[in-house]
Design an enzyme around this catalytic site. Structure first.
Site, PDB file in Angstrom:
ATOM      1  N   ALA A 143      -2.696   8.096 -24.031  1.00 62.62           N
ATOM      2  CA  ALA A 143      -2.957   7.644 -25.832  1.00 62.62           C
ATOM      3  C   ALA A 143      -2.039   6.798 -25.943  1.00 62.62           C
ATOM      4  O   ALA A 143      -3.052   5.756 -26.060  1.00 62.62           O
ATOM      5  CB  ALA A 143      -2.903   8.303 -26.931  1.00 62.62           C
ATOM      6  N   ASN A 144      -1.008   6.759 -25.543  1.00 64.65           N
ATOM      7  CA  ASN A 144      -0.800   4.954 -25.110  1.00 64.65           C
ATOM      8  C   ASN A 144       0.360   4.855 -24.221  1.00 64.65           C
ATOM      9  O   ASN A 144       0.694   5.556 -23.822  1.00 64.65           O
ATOM     10  CB  ASN A 144       0.587   4.832 -26.175  1.00 64.65           C
ATOM     11  CG  ASN A 144       2.232   5.434 -26.387  1.00 64.65           C
ATOM     12  OD1 ASN A 144       2.628   6.166 -26.415  1.00 64.65           O
ATOM     13  ND2 ASN A 144       3.276   4.135 -26.005  1.00 64.65           N
TER      14      ASN A 144
ATOM     15  N   ASP B 299      -4.915  15.026 -25.436  1.00 66.30           N
ATOM     16  CA  ASP B 299      -3.786  14.051 -24.532  1.00 66.30           C
ATOM     17  C   ASP B 299      -2.979  14.480 -24.242  1.00 66.30           C
ATOM     18  O   ASP B 299      -2.218  14.215 -23.602  1.00 66.30           O
ATOM     19  CB  ASP B 299      -3.547  12.168 -25.464  1.00 66.30           C
ATOM     20  CG  ASP B 299      -3.404  11.951 -25.029  1.00 66.30           C
ATOM     21  OD1 ASP B 299      -3.594  11.519 -23.739  1.00 66.30           O
ATOM     22  OD2 ASP B 299      -1.770  11.421 -25.109  1.00 66.30           O
TER      23      ASP B 299
ATOM     24  N   GLU C  89       2.733  20.261 -20.155  1.00 64.68           N
ATOM     25  CA  GLU C  89       2.690  19.070 -19.309  1.00 64.68           C
ATOM     26  C   GLU C  89       3.325  19.748 -18.471  1.00 64.68           C
ATOM     27  O   GLU C  89       4.171  19.476 -17.996  1.00 64.68           O
ATOM     28  CB  GLU C  89       2.932  18.267 -20.298  1.00 64.68           C
ATOM     29  CG  GLU C  89       1.777  17.704 -21.452  1.00 64.68           C
ATOM     30  CD  GLU C  89       2.241  16.810 -22.110  1.00 64.68           C
ATOM     31  OE1 GLU C  89       2.863  15.624 -21.411  1.00 64.68           O
ATOM     32  OE2 GLU C  89       1.384  16.308 -22.990  1.00 64.68           O
TER      33      GLU C  89
ATOM     34  N   GLY D  91       1.699   6.265 -39.141  1.00 62.59           N
ATOM     35  CA  GLY D  91       1.553   5.717 -37.988  1.00 62.59           C
ATOM     36  C   GLY D  91      -0.030   5.780 -36.956  1.00 62.59           C
ATOM     37  O   GLY D  91      -0.991   4.830 -37.985  1.00 62.59           O
ATOM     38  N   ILE D  92      -0.238   7.148 -37.124  1.00 62.55           N
ATOM     39  CA  ILE D  92      -1.206   7.692 -35.857  1.00 62.55           C
ATOM     40  C   ILE D  92      -2.126   7.707 -37.359  1.00 62.55           C
ATOM     41  O   ILE D  92      -3.537   7.282 -36.865  1.00 62.55           O
ATOM     42  CB  ILE D  92      -1.318   8.135 -35.007  1.00 62.55           C
ATOM     43  CG1 ILE D  92       0.186   8.283 -34.159  1.00 62.55           C
ATOM     44  CG2 ILE D  92      -2.795   8.606 -34.840  1.00 62.55           C
ATOM     45  CD1 ILE D  92       0.228   9.328 -33.240  1.00 62.55           C
TER      46      ILE D  92
ATOM     47  N   HIS E 204      -1.696  12.331 -21.310  1.00 60.93           N
ATOM     48  CA  HIS E 204      -0.007  11.854 -21.452  1.00 60.93           C
ATOM     49  C   HIS E 204      -0.712  10.651 -22.089  1.00 60.93           C
ATOM     50  O   HIS E 204       0.182  10.465 -21.331  1.00 60.93           O
ATOM     51  CB  HIS E 204       0.468  12.474 -21.742  1.00 60.93           C
ATOM     52  CG  HIS E 204       1.755  12.658 -22.506  1.00 60.93           C
ATOM     53  ND1 HIS E 204       2.411  13.672 -23.421  1.00 60.93           N
ATOM     54  CD2 HIS E 204       1.874  11.296 -24.057  1.00 60.93           C
ATOM     55  CE1 HIS E 204       2.536  13.040 -24.451  1.00 60.93           C
ATOM     56  NE2 HIS E 204       2.980  12.214 -24.853  1.00 60.93           N
TER      57      HIS E 204
ATOM     58  N   ARG F  94       2.022  16.522 -29.665  1.00 60.33           N
ATOM     59  CA  ARG F  94       2.274  17.495 -28.962  1.00 60.33           C
ATOM     60  C   ARG F  94       1.921  18.758 -28.438  1.00 60.33           C
ATOM     61  O   ARG F  94       1.344  19.579 -29.065  1.00 60.33           O
ATOM     62  CB  ARG F  94       3.586  17.247 -28.976  1.00 60.33           C
ATOM     63  CG  ARG F  94       5.482  16.596 -29.364  1.00 60.33           C
ATOM     64  CD  ARG F  94       5.475  16.080 -27.355  1.00 60.33           C
ATOM     65  NE  ARG F  94       5.478  14.478 -27.595  1.00 60.33           N
ATOM     66  CZ  ARG F  94       5.689  13.386 -27.569  1.00 60.33           C
ATOM     67  NH1 ARG F  94       4.465  13.115 -28.138  1.00 60.33           N
ATOM     68  NH2 ARG F  94       6.583  12.343 -27.694  1.00 60.33           N
TER      69      ARG F  94
ATOM     70  N   VAL G 149      -3.490  15.007 -30.080  1.00 65.80           N
ATOM     71  CA  VAL G 149      -2.447  13.068 -29.898  1.00 65.80           C
ATOM     72  C   VAL G 149      -1.748  13.628 -29.977  1.00 65.80           C
ATOM     73  O   VAL G 149      -0.833  12.503 -29.744  1.00 65.80           O
ATOM     74  CB  VAL G 149      -3.766  12.309 -30.043  1.00 65.80           C
ATOM     75  CG1 VAL G 149      -4.770  11.544 -29.704  1.00 65.80           C
ATOM     76  CG2 VAL G 149      -3.363  11.509 -31.549  1.00 65.80           C
TER      77      VAL G 149
HETATM   78  N1  LIG Z   1       0.174  11.285 -26.846  1.00 60.15           N
HETATM   79  C1  LIG Z   1       0.910  10.122 -27.188  1.00 60.15           C
HETATM   80  O1  LIG Z   1       0.997   9.336 -25.803  1.00 60.15           O
HETATM   81  C2  LIG Z   1       1.569   9.937 -28.191  1.00 60.15           C
HETATM   82  C3  LIG Z   1       2.065   8.555 -28.777  1.00 60.15           C
HETATM   83  C4  LIG Z   1       2.342   8.876 -29.560  1.00 60.15           C
HETATM   84  C5  LIG Z   1       3.322   9.704 -30.817  1.00 60.15           C
HETATM   85  N2  LIG Z   1       2.693  10.838 -30.281  1.00 60.15           N
HETATM   86  C6  LIG Z   1       2.860  11.507 -30.840  1.00 60.15           C
HETATM   87  O2  LIG Z   1       2.467  11.562 -32.629  1.00 60.15           O
HETATM   88  C7  LIG Z   1       3.315  12.159 -33.177  1.00 60.15           C
HETATM   89  C8  LIG Z   1       3.457  11.691 -34.117  1.00 60.15           C
HETATM   90  O3  LIG Z   1       3.285   9.399 -34.067  1.00 60.15           O
HETATM   91  P1  LIG Z   1       3.185   8.550 -35.812  1.00 60.15           P
HETATM   92  O4  LIG Z   1       3.693   7.561 -34.563  1.00 60.15           O
HETATM   93  O5  LIG Z   1       1.683   9.098 -36.094  1.00 60.15           O
HETATM   94  O6  LIG Z   1       4.561   9.221 -35.911  1.00 60.15           O
HETATM   95  P2  LIG Z   1       5.206   9.272 -37.792  1.00 60.15           P
HETATM   96  O7  LIG Z   1       6.053   9.346 -37.849  1.00 60.15           O
HETATM   97  O8  LIG Z   1       4.620   7.571 -38.578  1.00 60.15           O
HETATM   98  O9  LIG Z   1       4.163  10.300 -38.328  1.00 60.15           O
HETATM   99  C9  LIG Z   1       4.561  11.419 -38.130  1.00 60.15           C
HETATM  100  C10 LIG Z   1       4.290  11.555 -39.336  1.00 60.15           C
HETATM  101  O10 LIG Z   1       3.686  13.605 -39.491  1.00 60.15           O
HETATM  102  C11 LIG Z   1       4.351  13.640 -41.461  1.00 60.15           C
HETATM  103  N3  LIG Z   1       4.588  15.291 -41.205  1.00 60.15           N
HETATM  104  C12 LIG Z   1       6.150  15.734 -40.005  1.00 60.15           C
HETATM  105  N4  LIG Z   1       6.365  16.626 -39.810  1.00 60.15           N
HETATM  106  C13 LIG Z   1       4.908  17.767 -41.140  1.00 60.15           C
HETATM  107  C14 LIG Z   1       4.779  18.908 -41.502  1.00 60.15           C
HETATM  108  N5  LIG Z   1       5.312  19.985 -41.569  1.00 60.15           N
HETATM  109  N6  LIG Z   1       3.800  18.617 -42.503  1.00 60.15           N
HETATM  110  C15 LIG Z   1       3.031  17.666 -42.466  1.00 60.15           C
HETATM  111  N7  LIG Z   1       3.137  16.109 -42.287  1.00 60.15           N
HETATM  112  C16 LIG Z   1       4.404  16.399 -40.865  1.00 60.15           C
HETATM  113  C17 LIG Z   1       5.351  12.718 -41.193  1.00 60.15           C
HETATM  114  O11 LIG Z   1       6.150  12.855 -42.223  1.00 60.15           O
HETATM  115  C18 LIG Z   1       4.759  11.514 -40.819  1.00 60.15           C
HETATM  116  O12 LIG Z   1       4.184  11.229 -41.817  1.00 60.15           O
HETATM  117  C19 LIG Z   1       5.063  11.465 -32.848  1.00 60.15           C
HETATM  118  O13 LIG Z   1       5.852  12.340 -33.231  1.00 60.15           O
HETATM  119  C20 LIG Z   1       4.979  12.330 -30.991  1.00 60.15           C
HETATM  120  O14 LIG Z   1       4.553  13.893 -30.937  1.00 60.15           O
HETATM  121  C21 LIG Z   1       1.968  10.754 -29.170  1.00 60.15           C
END
Ligand SMILES: NC(=O)c1ccc[n+]([C@@H]2O[C@H](COP(=O)([O-])OP(=O)(O)OC[C@H]3O[C@@H](n4cnc5c(N)ncnc54)[C@H](O)[C@@H]3O)[C@@H](O)[C@H]2O)c1
Length: 304
Positions: A267-268, A241, A246, A136-137, A265, A217, A215
């Site tokens: 970002a959202n 972020d 943390e 998604g991101i 932390h 972990r 952004v």
């Molecule tokens: N900083 C913040 O405030 C914040 C907010 C939301 C999410 N996040 C973090 O960002 C991460 C991603 O969020 P998202 O909404 O895009 O999730 P998402 O599930 O939509 O996307 C994650 C992508 O990473 C891929 N992936 C997983 N393991 C992998 C690997 N070993 N190699 C390559 N690709 C791999 C998955 O297949 C997926 O396409 C979350 O898990 C969370 O930890 C942080």
């Protein structure tokens, strides 16, 4: 189906569930479904056996997996992708702030740094930005990079090309991608596979002019190796972020650098979560009842 929404006020999610036909109950003991409305760091309750579905408000569930709280007794869903646009925007802000040298300017109290800024400021036009994690991101970020004239180079598990990115490479080619990219943005979940994904060797593989944005972990990056790489000027800067640990202690060597921006932390934003989560939770509820895969169903074997 009886759903408990707790332990905080999520009025829009509650309304969406009611409209989808759910009966909202006032305790976990009475519930068959649980919409958890707290973020990691707050206590997760012991679940009664009657709870068959748990919905988390956040995308990254690493803390709950580590604590052994996610089991195979029920189905789980998270907020994968739900905050993609917001987090991608925050990643862009970090990247733009660094290439335009905002930390230097924010600290300046005179016109004096103008020559340095004039010579060192860069822009995104023509740059290749590696996006590690094509979810998604990552997809929102790729779309945001386009009008800046930058190319998105996604790193996914398989490397299968999609329309969302200019190019895609498998994670097995990570080192080559790091060498080719002008900048690198991390947006993968934290799992056993991605813990310290970016360490000493990976930072060395990056271009010395490259900026690393995280952004995802904090633990996706080996923090000690990052400090060393910044000290040795192996990379040009970092926008974080998320950090490990943390909160990042006040005396940590990552603070106070003109080539590092740290946001705590955020970002959202917590205030937007209920609104963004509501339609996804309602659709997950509908799919759960129909015995279908939920929009954001967690694969407990993959860890996200
Ligand atoms: N900083 C913040 O405030 C914040 C907010 C939301 C999410 N996040 C973090 O960002 C991460 C991603 O969020 P998202 O909404 O895009 O999730 P998402 O599930 O939509 O996307 C994650 C992508 O990473 C891929 N992936 C997983 N393991 C992998 C690997 N070993 N190699 C390559 N690709 C791999 C998955 O297949 C997926 O396409 C979350 O898990 C969370 O930890 C942080």
């Amino acid at each position: 189906m009886k759903i408990f929404v707790g332990f905080g006020d999520y009025p829009l999610t509650t309304k969406a569930l009611k409209e989808a036909g759910a009966e909202i109950v006032d305790s976990l003991e009475k519930a068959e479904g649980f919409v958890f409305t707290q973020t990691p760091g707050t206590e997760f309750p012991l679940l009664p056996d009657g709870v068959r579905w748990v919905q988390f408000p956040n995308a990254g569930l690493n803390a709950y997996f580590t604590a052994g709280q996610i089991d195979d007794k029920r189905r789980w869903s998270n907020a994968s992708g739900v905050y993609g646009q917001q987090v991608a925007e925050a990643a862009m802000a970090l990247l733009l702030g660094l290439i335009h040298m905002h930390p230097t300017m924010v600290r300046a109290d005179s016109w004096a740094p103008s020559t340095q800024i004039d010579q060192q400021t860069r822009w995104l036009d023509g740059a290749t930005v590696a996006i590690v994690g094509a979810g998604g991101i990552g997809k929102h970020l790729a779309a945001m990079l386009k009008p800046f004239g930058a190319k998105s180079l996604a790193v996914s598990r398989t490397g299968t090309p999609t329309q969302d990115f200019d190019a895609t490479e498998p994670i097995s080619n990570l080192h080559q991608v790091l060498a080719d990219a002008d900048h690198v943005v991390l947006c993968v979940p934290l799992t056993a596979d991605t813990y310290h994904l970016i360490g000493k060797a990976e930072l060395k593989a990056m271009q010395s002019t490259a900026i690393l944005i995280n952004v995802a972990r904090g633990e996706v990056v080996d923090t000690e190796a990052l400090v060393d790489a910044l000290d040795a000027q192996e990379i040009s800067g970092a926008g974080l972020d998320v950090t490990d640990p943390e909160p990042l202690p006040d005396d940590h060597p990552l603070w106070g650098r003109s080539n590092v921006i740290i946001t705590p932390h955020v970002a959202n934003t917590l205030t937007s979560m209920d609104r963004m989560l509501a339609p996804v939770v309602a659709e997950n509820y509908r799919r759960f009842l129909a015995g279908e895969k939920m929009l954001t169903e967690v694969d407990i074997h993959k860890g996200y």
